[in-house]
Motif scaffolding. Structure first.
Motif, PDB file in Angstrom:
ATOM      1  N   UNK A  18       0.808  -1.225   0.000  1.00 20.22           N
ATOM      2  CA  UNK A  18       0.000   0.000   0.000  1.00 20.22           C
ATOM      3  C   UNK A  18       0.836   1.268   0.000  1.00 20.22           C
ATOM      4  N   UNK A  19       2.158   1.135   0.088  1.00 19.04           N
ATOM      5  CA  UNK A  19       3.014   2.309   0.158  1.00 19.04           C
ATOM      6  C   UNK A  19       2.891   3.044   1.473  1.00 19.04           C
ATOM      7  N   UNK A  20       2.571   2.295   2.546  1.00 25.06           N
ATOM      8  CA  UNK A  20       2.375   2.937   3.849  1.00 25.06           C
ATOM      9  C   UNK A  20       3.673   3.500   4.419  1.00 25.06           C
ATOM     10  N   UNK A  21       3.548   4.675   4.995  1.00 23.85           N
ATOM     11  CA  UNK A  21       4.627   5.308   5.740  1.00 23.85           C
ATOM     12  C   UNK A  21       3.978   6.223   6.766  1.00 23.85           C
ATOM     13  N   UNK A  22       4.374   6.160   8.044  1.00 21.49           N
ATOM     14  CA  UNK A  22       3.759   7.038   9.043  1.00 21.49           C
ATOM     15  C   UNK A  22       3.872   8.503   8.638  1.00 21.49           C
ATOM     16  N   UNK A  23       2.809   9.255   8.859  1.00 20.09           N
ATOM     17  CA  UNK A  23       2.816  10.679   8.503  1.00 20.09           C
ATOM     18  C   UNK A  23       3.211  11.562   9.693  1.00 20.09           C
ATOM     19  N   UNK A  24       3.108  11.020  10.914  1.00 22.50           N
ATOM     20  CA  UNK A  24       3.481  11.748  12.128  1.00 22.50           C
ATOM     21  C   UNK A  24       4.409  10.861  12.956  1.00 22.50           C
ATOM     22  N   UNK A  25       5.609  11.363  13.276  1.00 20.88           N
ATOM     23  CA  UNK A  25       6.556  10.595  14.076  1.00 20.88           C
ATOM     24  C   UNK A  25       6.104  10.478  15.527  1.00 20.88           C
ATOM     25  N   UNK A  26       6.712   9.544  16.252  1.00 20.99           N
ATOM     26  CA  UNK A  26       6.300   9.266  17.622  1.00 20.99           C
ATOM     27  C   UNK A  26       6.480  10.476  18.536  1.00 20.99           C
ATOM     28  N   UNK A  27       7.635  11.136  18.465  1.00 20.54           N
ATOM     29  CA  UNK A  27       7.900  12.294  19.330  1.00 20.54           C
ATOM     30  C   UNK A  27       6.877  13.398  19.081  1.00 20.54           C
ATOM     31  N   UNK A  28       6.633  13.696  17.809  1.00 15.87           N
ATOM     32  CA  UNK A  28       5.656  14.737  17.474  1.00 15.87           C
ATOM     33  C   UNK A  28       4.266  14.325  17.932  1.00 15.87           C
ATOM     34  N   UNK A  29       3.951  13.046  17.774  1.00 14.53           N
ATOM     35  CA  UNK A  29       2.648  12.557  18.206  1.00 14.53           C
ATOM     36  C   UNK A  29       2.432  12.719  19.697  1.00 14.53           C
ATOM     37  N   UNK A  30       3.466  12.420  20.483  1.00 12.56           N
ATOM     38  CA  UNK A  30       3.366  12.588  21.938  1.00 12.56           C
ATOM     39  C   UNK A  30       3.169  14.061  22.282  1.00 12.56           C
TER      40      UNK A  30
END
Length: 365
Positions: free
Chosen positions: A339-351
């Motif tokens: 599906x070409x998946x790649x997270x759009x928001x990193x973990x640090x930014x998400x926290x």
């Protein structure tokens, strides 16, 4: 039709008719319904679908918000007559409805996750829906022991650790088995893990409540166990990618896909970062994993036995202890490849985004 210079109506040229037909087709393909759209993940999914130009309806047992252009249908998931109106002229359905993990209400889990999902499948087929995307869970392969970089070919848990997991296994089997390319009814299951983010009603509020009661001083185990936490926007991204790649020739038909932040982190480091971001002290005393798990199991059994006489919910259930003290992180390679998946928001930014969204839960607030 259009008016010519004399005011008479004439048909548009054939090339414009083709364009209009194609545009109508695109609009039809972007009509979707989100079942469970009033929930945490469901609302984020609805908002992102609107941003991407989809026409969205929501079916849920309750309506928790209003959004311009979104049609809400309220009803019981197990009542097909109530559900069918929400699926008319819809080509795509996202099924996000499920009771929250942690409850010991077996009847509720079976009714919503199993009977409700059977009803969803029947209603989709009857209404002519072409695509069904299920929100499953990575817990369907988890038995309370370590999983490191788990792939989708892991077997389903033979001894599910709670009713949520048990019924999610049956739910996923139902949806994937319903995939039929010949009849143009295509299904796929998304398996997120550890969803968190703004408006989360579970992880952060429970964590803060536990800290306020002085019960977040202890680390279960040695604190080195790695887990996946997944920012809600990445889970939404995985769902939409799956929907847009779901076609008869696609390898994703009838398959499950892990969707995570692809950044395994120490469980207690993640918890500490959230707690300290909200002004609370991080846990620092260690307790043996086997001891805590044994006590949690004992309390859980005691709660079941005493339920007719007295109702109490232990803070730590066997599932929560297992999640806190074991390795459980999953590979996203299949989602990347198909599906070409790649997270759009990193973990640090998400926290950071999550902590900022809870000013009312800060210490002293």
């Amino acid at each position: 039709q259009r008016e010519d210079e004399q005011g008479e109506k004439t048909a548009p040229p054939s090339h414009q008719l083709s364009f209009i037909g194609a545009r109508c087709c695109v609009q039809s393909n972007k009509r979707c319904t989100v079942i469970g759209g009033s929930g945490f993940l469901g609302r984020h999914l609805v908002e992102k679908l609107l941003e991407r130009g989809y026409s969205v309806s929501v079916f849920d047992i309750r309506q928790s918000y209003e959004l311009p252009g979104v049609t809400f249908y309220q009803g019981d998931l197990c009542d097909k007559r109530t559900l069918l109106p929400a699926l008319q002229d819809v080509s795509l359905v996202f099924h996000c409805a499920s009771p929250a993990p942690g409850s010991d209400n077996r009847e509720l889990f079976e009714r919503v996750n199993i009977l409700g999902t059977r009803t969803v499948i029947e209603a989709c087929v009857e209404a002519g829906v072409q695509k069904l995307v299920l929100t499953s869970s990575a817990s369907v392969v988890f038995e309370g022991t370590d999983i490191k970089n788990g792939r989708e070919d892991l077997p389903y848990a033979k001894k599910p650790i709670d009713y949520y997991t048990q019924t999610k296994i049956e739910q996923e089997k139902l949806v994937l088995a319903a995939c039929d390319t010949e009849k143009n009814f295509l299904t796929v299951a998304i398996r997120p893990h550890g969803i968190f983010g703004p408006r989360d009603p579970q992880l952060v509020p429970i964590l803060v409540d536990t800290a306020r009661r002085g019960k977040m001083k202890f680390i279960i185990g040695d604190g080195t166990n790695l887990v996946d936490f997944t920012f809600v926007e990445n889970v939404v991204h995985g769902h939409i990618l799956a929907a847009e790649h779901l076609r008869p020739s696609s390898p994703i038909c009838g398959k499950p896909y892990h969707i995570t932040n692809d950044e395994p982190v120490r469980f207690w480091d993640f918890m500490s970062e959230v707690l300290m971001g909200l002004g609370y002290a991080a846990p620092r005393y260690h307790l043996p994993y086997t001891l805590v798990y044994g006590l949690a199991l004992l309390l859980w059994l005691l709660a079941l036995v005493l339920r007719p006489l007295v109702s109490f919910k232990p803070t730590f259930t066997p599932m929560r202890v297992a999640l806190a003290g074991t390795h459980h992180y999953y590979s996203c390679e299949r989602a990347k490849q198909d599906m070409g998946y790649k997270p759009v928001i990193g973990l640090k930014e998400g926290i950071t985004l999550t902590v900022q969204s809870y000013p009312h839960l800060r210490r002293g607030a």
